[in-house]
Design an enzyme around this catalytic site. Sequence first.
Site, PDB file in Angstrom:
ATOM      1  CE1 TYR A 260      -4.350  -1.946   4.786  1.00 19.67           C
ATOM      2  CE2 TYR A 260      -3.371   0.199   4.296  1.00 19.67           C
ATOM      3  CZ  TYR A 260      -3.964  -0.985   3.866  1.00 19.67           C
ATOM      4  OH  TYR A 260      -4.175  -1.202   2.519  1.00 19.67           O
TER       5      TYR A 260
ATOM      6  CB  SER B  36      -0.837  -0.030   1.278  1.00 25.53           C
ATOM      7  OG  SER B  36      -1.344   1.241   1.569  1.00 25.53           O
TER       8      SER B  36
HETATM    9  P1  NAI Z   1     -11.727  -5.638  -1.037  1.00 25.52           P
HETATM   10  O1  NAI Z   1     -12.342  -5.545   0.319  1.00 25.52           O
HETATM   11  O2  NAI Z   1     -12.520  -5.289  -2.224  1.00 25.52           O
HETATM   12  O3  NAI Z   1     -11.131  -7.103  -1.246  1.00 25.52           O
HETATM   13  C1  NAI Z   1     -10.435  -7.764  -0.226  1.00 25.52           C
HETATM   14  C2  NAI Z   1     -10.779  -9.235  -0.293  1.00 25.52           C
HETATM   15  O4  NAI Z   1     -10.015  -9.905   0.729  1.00 25.52           O
HETATM   16  C3  NAI Z   1     -12.271  -9.515   0.025  1.00 25.52           C
HETATM   17  O5  NAI Z   1     -12.822 -10.368  -0.957  1.00 25.52           O
HETATM   18  C4  NAI Z   1     -12.233 -10.184   1.386  1.00 25.52           C
HETATM   19  O6  NAI Z   1     -13.267 -11.159   1.574  1.00 25.52           O
HETATM   20  C5  NAI Z   1     -10.863 -10.854   1.372  1.00 25.52           C
HETATM   21  N1  NAI Z   1     -10.362 -11.107   2.720  1.00 25.52           N
HETATM   22  C6  NAI Z   1     -10.349 -10.252   3.769  1.00 25.52           C
HETATM   23  N2  NAI Z   1      -9.856 -10.875   4.849  1.00 25.52           N
HETATM   24  C7  NAI Z   1      -9.558 -12.145   4.469  1.00 25.52           C
HETATM   25  C8  NAI Z   1      -9.034 -13.264   5.144  1.00 25.52           C
HETATM   26  N3  NAI Z   1      -8.746 -13.223   6.448  1.00 25.52           N
HETATM   27  N4  NAI Z   1      -8.849 -14.399   4.449  1.00 25.52           N
HETATM   28  C9  NAI Z   1      -9.154 -14.473   3.124  1.00 25.52           C
HETATM   29  N5  NAI Z   1      -9.684 -13.453   2.440  1.00 25.52           N
HETATM   30  C10 NAI Z   1      -9.885 -12.292   3.114  1.00 25.52           C
HETATM   31  O7  NAI Z   1     -10.405  -4.758  -0.935  1.00 25.52           O
HETATM   32  P2  NAI Z   1      -9.321  -4.270  -2.011  1.00 25.52           P
HETATM   33  O8  NAI Z   1      -9.340  -2.814  -2.006  1.00 25.52           O
HETATM   34  O9  NAI Z   1      -9.462  -5.009  -3.267  1.00 25.52           O
HETATM   35  O10 NAI Z   1      -7.995  -4.701  -1.246  1.00 25.52           O
HETATM   36  C11 NAI Z   1      -7.126  -5.703  -1.714  1.00 25.52           C
HETATM   37  C12 NAI Z   1      -5.745  -5.429  -1.152  1.00 25.52           C
HETATM   38  O11 NAI Z   1      -5.303  -4.168  -1.609  1.00 25.52           O
HETATM   39  C13 NAI Z   1      -5.673  -5.370   0.372  1.00 25.52           C
HETATM   40  O12 NAI Z   1      -4.491  -6.014   0.794  1.00 25.52           O
HETATM   41  C14 NAI Z   1      -5.590  -3.885   0.657  1.00 25.52           C
HETATM   42  O13 NAI Z   1      -4.911  -3.617   1.859  1.00 25.52           O
HETATM   43  C15 NAI Z   1      -4.800  -3.409  -0.537  1.00 25.52           C
HETATM   44  N6  NAI Z   1      -4.914  -1.998  -0.844  1.00 25.52           N
HETATM   45  C16 NAI Z   1      -6.121  -1.453  -1.202  1.00 25.52           C
HETATM   46  C17 NAI Z   1      -6.190  -0.108  -1.498  1.00 25.52           C
HETATM   47  C18 NAI Z   1      -7.458   0.568  -1.882  1.00 25.52           C
HETATM   48  O14 NAI Z   1      -7.452   1.801  -1.981  1.00 25.52           O
HETATM   49  N7  NAI Z   1      -8.547  -0.159  -2.109  1.00 25.52           N
HETATM   50  C19 NAI Z   1      -4.988   0.754  -1.446  1.00 25.52           C
HETATM   51  C20 NAI Z   1      -3.792   0.058  -1.089  1.00 25.52           C
HETATM   52  C21 NAI Z   1      -3.771  -1.267  -0.806  1.00 25.52           C
END
Ligand code: NAI
Length: 252
Positions: free
Chosen positions: A158, A145
Amino acid sequence: MDFQGKAVLVTGGASGIGAATVRLFAAAGAQVAIADRNAQAAQALAKELPGAIACGVDVMNPDDCLAMVDTVHKAFGRLDCAFNNAGITEIGPLKGAPVPETHDLPLDVWRQVLGVDLDGVFYCLRAQLPLMLETGGGAIVNTTSLQAHVSYPRTAAYTAAKHGVFGLTKTIAKEYGNRNIRCNAVSPGVVDTPLTNTVINQPEYKDSLLNTIPLGRFAEPEDVAKAVVWLCSDGAGYINGTVLVADGGYLA
Ligand code: NAI
């Protein structure tokens, strides 16, 4: 990019950045395992994509991570690319309540965020590496991130986790590069996904946030997915132990 014959595993693959990456890998011909705590959503996506499988997993649980890789082994016989992307922020466990200052952060929130975002990546890696070693190597991308580079108030857990993921990425790159395993990270900027959309689209917040991004827009999940798929491709064959920042110029 051609991923015909390649077996790919994406954690957090049922939503946001993970789901966009799953779709891109599948479109490039890969066999994709969609691993997510939300098994139902992973199943639904897998049904849409020929050759894809779904796998319910909680990455906080090391045994779940071993079982996930076992599922991939049984289904595809190999693992060529892994995208360790499942993640949460402090806001998730607090369910919309304001995040307190660091000295007031509930211990269970600290443990949950570190448990998913850092321990979870380690548990995935320790399950994936033996299979990659057995089948001649592979490419790994971990999601960090902007908070692997800078921090903001009230993001202690985080920020600590994402800095940790970058460190872990570099260690794996150094330790396994000589066995044809590359390991890199991707640092998304502000991406419009279910993780962030209730916060970043608040009217009083949105414009000031957009003003910090030279490209003048939030990232779409596909913007990050393209970077991930490239990092896994042969075109990135000499890229190892680094982080690709996809932030529209925010950090510049
Ligand atoms: P999102 O919430 O759309 O997707 C995250 C997915 O991870 C979800 O499907 C959720 O069910 C799954 N998940 C959560 N905890 C879990 C666990 N314990 N075991 C298995 N699956 C689990 O979020 P997004 O935005 O797609 O995030 C994906 C990655 O990107 C994360 O690591 C987040 O920290 C990172 N990120 C996101 C940013 C943003 O602005 N959306 C910016 C920088 C990093």
